[in-house]
Design a protein around this motif. Structure first.
Motif, short mmCIF file in Angstrom:
data_model
loop_
_atom_site.label_atom_id
_atom_site.label_comp_id
_atom_site.label_asym_id
_atom_site.label_seq_id
_atom_site.Cartn_x
_atom_site.Cartn_y
_atom_site.Cartn_z
N SER A 64 0.83 -1.20 0.00
CA SER A 64 0.00 0.00 0.00
C SER A 64 0.86 1.26 0.00
N ARG A 65 1.92 1.26 0.81
CA ARG A 65 2.82 2.42 0.85
C ARG A 65 3.56 2.58 -0.49
N LEU A 66 3.94 1.47 -1.08
CA LEU A 66 4.65 1.51 -2.35
C LEU A 66 3.75 2.09 -3.45
N LEU A 67 2.48 1.65 -3.49
CA LEU A 67 1.55 2.15 -4.50
C LEU A 67 1.24 3.63 -4.28
N ALA A 68 1.16 4.04 -3.02
CA ALA A 68 0.93 5.46 -2.72
C ALA A 68 2.09 6.31 -3.26
N LYS A 69 3.30 5.80 -3.15
CA LYS A 69 4.47 6.51 -3.68
C LYS A 69 4.37 6.61 -5.20
N PHE A 70 4.00 5.50 -5.85
CA PHE A 70 3.86 5.52 -7.30
C PHE A 70 2.79 6.52 -7.74
N GLU A 71 1.69 6.56 -7.00
CA GLU A 71 0.61 7.48 -7.35
C GLU A 71 1.07 8.94 -7.20
N LYS A 72 1.82 9.20 -6.14
CA LYS A 72 2.34 10.55 -5.91
C LYS A 72 3.31 10.95 -7.02
N ASP A 73 4.08 9.98 -7.51
CA ASP A 73 5.05 10.25 -8.58
C ASP A 73 4.40 10.29 -9.96
N GLY A 74 3.10 10.05 -10.02
CA GLY A 74 2.41 10.09 -11.30
C GLY A 74 2.63 8.87 -12.18
N LEU A 75 2.98 7.73 -11.55
CA LEU A 75 3.27 6.53 -12.32
C LEU A 75 2.05 5.63 -12.50
N ILE A 76 1.08 5.71 -11.57
CA ILE A 76 -0.09 4.84 -11.64
C ILE A 76 -1.36 5.64 -11.40
N GLU A 77 -2.46 5.00 -11.77
CA GLU A 77 -3.79 5.50 -11.43
C GLU A 77 -4.55 4.36 -10.79
N ARG A 78 -5.37 4.68 -9.79
CA ARG A 78 -6.17 3.65 -9.11
C ARG A 78 -7.65 3.98 -9.25
#
Length: 311
Positions: A64-78
């Motif tokens: 969950s923390r890893l995905l939050a980092k990706f989302e903040k960096d603009g790498l993923i969308e959920r």
């Protein structure tokens, strides 16, 4: 003695690939785990957190923390899953796919560099040994394969040749096609290999337990704004896992994402399992006529999917 040998090999290999040396790590500025998650997202058409957690055996809080980092960096969308709103679907953004492609290219270059130090006559022995290790350890903890075990990826060296060989062999054994069909597939694959637009055309290889078990191709059609789905195949021993659905789904999603107006395909009515897959994805039969090809009498069918409507 066996335990000591395995541990010695682990130490040797981690040193060889620089897994412990951050200055040599190809995935910087991301950790090895983060790079692996990006790889999974880039090669799976539909992935949610539960899929990733199960596939990579990750702690839910850490993921969950890893995905939050990706989302903040603009790498993923959920977003909520289309099939189960309790689950969150995760997709790479354009920036995320560029990052994943860069990391993947670095890894391919590193492996290529490593192989360049191995004499050509020893390379098959090396890959055979690696395959043996993977198969032995997989058999030791063998469980029935699952849909989530299937990896969709871009073709690597030799994969396009595999597409030709397996199409020829399977259609000969299952439908009695002669070598005319092999020639047709070879021309389709050769045309793609020699001249294709990577932004508008793509091939997917379905991989299970480290071996290719399926394929599909999306190429430009002669009609303006149309994509053509070609060469859908799933190995007999891998059927029943939804691989055909995953391949067609990836093809349709890609075509829609790059702006095609419609997707078309040609098949024969004897391919009943494939036709059911096309129907599930919204393809509509628009024409059919008998013909004699590949040494047998067939009934050819043209199917069409409106990529911006309901089918």
């Amino acid at each position: 003695m066996t335990i000591q040998e395995i541990r010695a090999f682990n130490r040797f290999y981690t040193n060889l690939i620089g897994a412990l040396d951050y200055s040599r790590q190809l995935h910087a500025p991301y950790t090895l785990t983060e790079s692996r998650v990006l790889y999974e997202l880039a090669h799976s058409p539909r992935t949610d957190a539960a899929d990733l957690r199960g596939e990579l055996c990750l702690d839910s809080g850490y993921l969950s923390r890893l995905l939050a980092k990706f989302e903040k960096d603009g790498l993923i969308e959920r977003a909520p899953s289309e099939k189960d709103t309790r689950r969150r679907r995760i997709t790479l953004t354009a920036r995320g796919r560029e990052t994943a492609d860069l990391l993947n290219e670095r890894s391919r270059e590193a492996v290529g560099s490593l192989l360049s130090t191995v004499p050509p006559e020893d390379r098959s022995r090396l890959t055979d040994a690696m395959r043996d290790i993977r198969e032995i350890l997989s058999d030791a903890s063998r469980r029935p394969p699952r849909r989530e075990d299937v990896l969709l990826r871009e073709p690597g060296p030799g994969d396009l040749g595999w597409v030709v060989q397996r199409n020829a062999a399977l259609y000969a054994s299952e439908y009695g096609f002669n070598t005319d069909y092999e020639g047709l597939v070879a021309r389709i694959v050769a045309d793609f290999a020699e001249d294709h637009d990577p932004h508008l055309e793509r091939v997917w290889i379905a991989e299970l337990d480290g071996r290719p078990v399926g394929c599909v191709m999306c190429v430009r059609d002669e009609a303006p704004g149309a994509a053509r789905l070609r060469l859908l195949l799933v190995e007999p021993d891998a059927r029943g896992l939804g691989i055909g659905d995953q391949l067609v789904g990836a093809c349709v999603e890609f075509a829609r994402g790059v702006g095609y107006r419609e997707m078309v395909l040609w098949t024969n009515d004897v391919l009943s399992a494939a036709r059911r897959i096309y129907q599930r994805h919204g393809f509509v039969l628009v024409d059919e006529k008998p013909h004699r090809s590949f040494g047998t009498d067939l009934n050819g069918q043209d199917w069409r999917l409106d990529l911006h409507g309901m089918g």
